[in-house]
Design a protein around this motif. Structure first.
Motif, PDB file in Angstrom:
ATOM      1  N   ILE A  22      59.461  28.650  47.038  1.00 48.90           N
ATOM      2  CA  ILE A  22      59.138  29.054  45.757  1.00 48.90           C
ATOM      3  C   ILE A  22      57.904  28.627  45.543  1.00 48.90           C
ATOM      4  N   GLY A  23      56.647  28.068  46.357  1.00 51.87           N
ATOM      5  CA  GLY A  23      55.758  28.314  46.423  1.00 51.87           C
ATOM      6  C   GLY A  23      55.438  29.503  47.005  1.00 51.87           C
ATOM      7  N   SER A  24      55.792  30.275  48.284  1.00 55.95           N
ATOM      8  CA  SER A  24      55.246  31.432  48.731  1.00 55.95           C
ATOM      9  C   SER A  24      55.398  32.791  47.830  1.00 55.95           C
ATOM     10  N   LEU A  25      56.897  32.755  46.570  1.00 60.88           N
ATOM     11  CA  LEU A  25      56.979  33.444  45.711  1.00 60.88           C
ATOM     12  C   LEU A  25      55.635  33.423  44.445  1.00 60.88           C
ATOM     13  N   VAL A  26      55.488  31.928  44.556  1.00 54.38           N
ATOM     14  CA  VAL A  26      54.142  31.645  42.804  1.00 54.38           C
ATOM     15  C   VAL A  26      53.003  32.395  43.584  1.00 54.38           C
ATOM     16  N   ALA A  27      53.221  31.893  44.894  1.00 53.19           N
ATOM     17  CA  ALA A  27      51.298  32.322  45.858  1.00 53.19           C
ATOM     18  C   ALA A  27      51.412  34.279  45.143  1.00 53.19           C
ATOM     19  N   ALA A  28      52.909  34.869  45.480  1.00 53.27           N
ATOM     20  CA  ALA A  28      52.704  36.650  45.771  1.00 53.27           C
ATOM     21  C   ALA A  28      52.447  36.892  43.914  1.00 53.27           C
ATOM     22  N   ALA A  29      53.285  35.990  42.904  1.00 57.51           N
ATOM     23  CA  ALA A  29      53.117  36.381  41.369  1.00 57.51           C
ATOM     24  C   ALA A  29      51.728  36.009  41.090  1.00 57.51           C
ATOM     25  N   VAL A  30      50.880  35.053  42.051  1.00 58.16           N
ATOM     26  CA  VAL A  30      49.390  35.059  41.300  1.00 58.16           C
ATOM     27  C   VAL A  30      48.648  36.381  41.727  1.00 58.16           C
ATOM     28  N   LEU A  31      48.995  36.580  43.212  1.00 57.87           N
ATOM     29  CA  LEU A  31      47.671  37.450  44.313  1.00 57.87           C
ATOM     30  C   LEU A  31      47.969  38.647  44.001  1.00 57.87           C
ATOM     31  N   PHE A  32      49.359  39.424  43.217  1.00 56.99           N
ATOM     32  CA  PHE A  32      49.235  40.659  43.102  1.00 56.99           C
ATOM     33  C   PHE A  32      48.602  40.987  41.537  1.00 56.99           C
ATOM     34  N   PRO A  33      48.479  40.605  41.128  1.00 54.41           N
ATOM     35  CA  PRO A  33      48.313  40.503  39.650  1.00 54.41           C
ATOM     36  C   PRO A  33      46.255  40.735  40.098  1.00 54.41           C
ATOM     37  N   LEU A  34      46.442  39.556  40.656  1.00 57.16           N
ATOM     38  CA  LEU A  34      44.404  39.383  41.159  1.00 57.16           C
ATOM     39  C   LEU A  34      43.620  40.714  41.834  1.00 57.16           C
ATOM     40  N   PHE A  35      44.683  41.642  43.018  1.00 50.29           N
ATOM     41  CA  PHE A  35      44.489  42.344  44.021  1.00 50.29           C
ATOM     42  C   PHE A  35      44.583  43.049  42.325  1.00 50.29           C
ATOM     43  N   ALA A  36      44.928  43.785  41.461  1.00 54.06           N
ATOM     44  CA  ALA A  36      44.811  44.542  40.513  1.00 54.06           C
ATOM     45  C   ALA A  36      43.977  44.285  40.073  1.00 54.06           C
ATOM     46  N   VAL A  37      43.398  43.529  39.524  1.00 55.36           N
ATOM     47  CA  VAL A  37      42.347  43.341  38.439  1.00 55.36           C
ATOM     48  C   VAL A  37      40.946  43.112  40.363  1.00 55.36           C
ATOM     49  N   VAL A  38      40.967  43.521  41.554  1.00 57.46           N
ATOM     50  CA  VAL A  38      40.102  43.432  41.910  1.00 57.46           C
ATOM     51  C   VAL A  38      39.749  44.814  42.257  1.00 57.46           C
ATOM     52  N   GLU A  39      40.706  45.438  42.192  1.00 54.49           N
ATOM     53  CA  GLU A  39      40.923  46.361  42.319  1.00 54.49           C
ATOM     54  C   GLU A  39      40.262  48.046  41.061  1.00 54.49           C
ATOM     55  N   SER A  40      40.466  46.894  39.731  1.00 56.87           N
ATOM     56  CA  SER A  40      40.119  48.213  38.605  1.00 56.87           C
ATOM     57  C   SER A  40      38.641  48.096  38.352  1.00 56.87           C
ATOM     58  N   LYS A  41      38.351  46.765  39.210  1.00 53.33           N
ATOM     59  CA  LYS A  41      36.728  46.476  39.589  1.00 53.33           C
ATOM     60  C   LYS A  41      35.706  46.402  40.562  1.00 53.33           C
ATOM     61  N   HIS A  42      36.365  47.601  41.716  1.00 53.46           N
ATOM     62  CA  HIS A  42      35.811  47.750  42.903  1.00 53.46           C
ATOM     63  C   HIS A  42      35.436  49.485  43.269  1.00 53.46           C
ATOM     64  N   PRO A  43      34.111  49.876  43.130  1.00 54.18           N
ATOM     65  CA  PRO A  43      33.748  51.223  43.237  1.00 54.18           C
ATOM     66  C   PRO A  43      34.489  52.292  44.628  1.00 54.18           C
TER      67      PRO A  43
END
Length: 472
Positions: free
Chosen positions: A246-267
């Motif tokens: 559960i902990g690993s899947l929750v971490a993935a569920a948080v990290l992937f949206p965070l990654f999308a945010v990072v990519e949308s703002k990175h040049p």
């Protein structure tokens, strides 16, 4: 011909000069050998596991990580490896990580402790996560026109398919001598491939301008992929209610949206989100659930052969020989069919063959001689996989720009590994919930069949879009 993405029409681009290759056949041999080693390592340890457990005194729960650690490294580092192949010298990247592969193989071969073996397998998986997209990018850069590229991809993917299909058989043969040979033999092969690569791969293979690496994006997506693969692997052995699962899947569920945010703002993002607007690529990634169904089918049947029929590990591995040989021998023709009919119609046809083979096992399990069902499925499955895998790969990379080749290859391979993890975890759960006789095996086979039919519907939508685009 391969169809263009209906959502992203091809745009004329100034291609970099074609690299000066000493020998295209030898270059193809190198990248095929890399892909074979990476693919074979996924399955080859399976038949050796009982011997490893006895020799190293590993518990059953820790033993599965000899296999899962490789999948964890492979699936977790594919996107990073793909982007590295677009930013840096592909020849140095390929040879350097082949050396890591060799060292890790030797480390695993001399291991006298289970932890050391698992770490070695993790390192081998990481090296595969980097060498696989680098090898694909080198191939795409060397073969530029559609006909020669599809022909080369057909050979490349035939070898990859053979690695996935024949890994169980080769692992069983080597384990019959010593389980350590399963690690030492790839080390020897890795040295030979690295030496040949140093001679035939052009010195400069960058396909786009070099830029700085998106460190935060690399950390978030790699951590997210590792968390997802780890969680799915653990779910297959410990269940969905396990705290670490559960902990690993929750971490993935948080990290992937965070990654999308990072990519949308990175040049200069690690994975430009615009790549997912290519409908052809996105559809191919979803369709790679078929790969997980294929591996899960092998998983269920391997258990059935040994637990219900009393076959040895080698006999169970040899049961997949016909399908592996057919796939290896015909995948290049599957790629040729793509050139003539389009990726999505070919993929759909292959999936229909796979579905019929799976459904035959579901309906006839325990009713007829298993050798009859085995032969029919291996015939259909070998030809079906030979059509689907090259077609989806060509569809995925067909619209990749020169500076996206490594990235798209990494995404495609990541789709295969994540699809593998998802379907294996679901199949193992369904399998464990059934009890008595052949019921668990039939339930697992139903799961595989239903998922394959879903993927067939996805590719049918792609085929319909292809016909619409062709008629326009």
């Amino acid at each position: 011909m391969t169809e263009a993405s209906p959502t992203s029409p091809p745009v004329a681009r100034a291609l970099p000069p074609t690299p000066a290759v000493k020998s295209l056949p030898l270059l193809l041999l190198v990248v095929c050998a890399v892909q074979f080693l990476d693919a074979m390592d996924i399955a080859s340890m399976g038949p050796a596991l009982p011997l490893v457990q006895e020799d190293l005194g590993m518990s059953t729960s820790s033993l599965q990580w000899v296999v899962s650690a490789y999948a964890l490294g492979f699936g977790g580092f594919l996107l990073l490896g793909g982007r590295l192949a677009d930013l840096y010298n592909r020849k140095k990247l390929l040879i350097g990580w082949l050396v890591v592969f060799v060292v890790a193989s030797i480390l695993g071969g001399i291991a006298d402790d289970g932890v050391v073996l698992v770490v070695a397998r993790l390192l081998k998986g990481i090296s595969a996560g980097i060498t696989a997209p680098a090898a694909m990018a080198i191939l795409l850069d060397a073969f530029r026109d559609e006909q020669s590229r599809n022909k080369a991809l057909g050979t490349f993917l035939a070898v990859a398919s053979a690695g996935y299909s024949l890994g169980l058989i080769l692992g069983g043969l080597m384990a019959g001598v010593s389980w350590r040979l399963v690690l030492f033999a790839p080390a020897v092969a890795g040295v030979l491939v690295a030496l040949l690569a140093a001679s035939v791969v052009p010195s400069q293979q960058e396909s786009g301008k070099r830029g700085s690496l998106d460190i935060l994006g690399a950390v978030t997506v790699t951590a997210g992929a590792v968390s997802l693969v780890y969680g799915l692997s653990r779910a297959a052995s410990h269940g969905w209610g396990d705290a670490q699962t559960i902990g690993s899947l929750v971490a993935a569920a948080v990290l992937f949206p965070l990654f999308a945010v990072v990519e949308s703002k990175h040049p200069a993002p690690l994975v430009p989100l615009s790549v997912f607007r290519k409908g052809q690529l996105t559809r191919a990634l979803v369709a790679m659930l078929f790969f997980g169904a294929y591996v899960s089918f092998q998983f269920v049947l391997t258990l059935y052969y040994q637990e219900q029929l009393g076959w040895s590990p080698l006999q169970a591995g040899l049961a997949f020989l016909l399908g592996g040989v057919l796939t290896a021998g015909t995948a290049r023709y599957g790629a040729a069919l793509v050139t003539k009919y389009g990726a999505w119609p070919v993929a759909t046809g292959g999936l229909v063959l796979l579905s019929i083979g799976y459904l035959g096992w579901v309906l006839l399990l325990g009713q007829v001689d298993p050798l009859v069902t085995l032969f029919a499925q291996q015939l259909l499955g070998g030809l079906g996989f030979a059509a689907v895998y090259p077609a989806l790969n060509i569809a995925a990379v067909g619209t990749a720009a020169p500076d996206e080749q490594g990235l798209v290859s990494g995404l495609f391979n990541a789709g295969a590994q994540i699809g593998n993890g998802v379907v294996i975890a679901i199949t193992a759960t369904v399998f464990s919930l059934s009890a008595g006789g052949v019921a668990p095996y039939r339930a697992g086979l139903w799961t595989v069949t239903i998922i394959t039919l879903f993927v067939t519907a996805v590719t049918l939508a792609g085929a319909a879009q292809y016909r619409k685009s062709a008629a326009a």
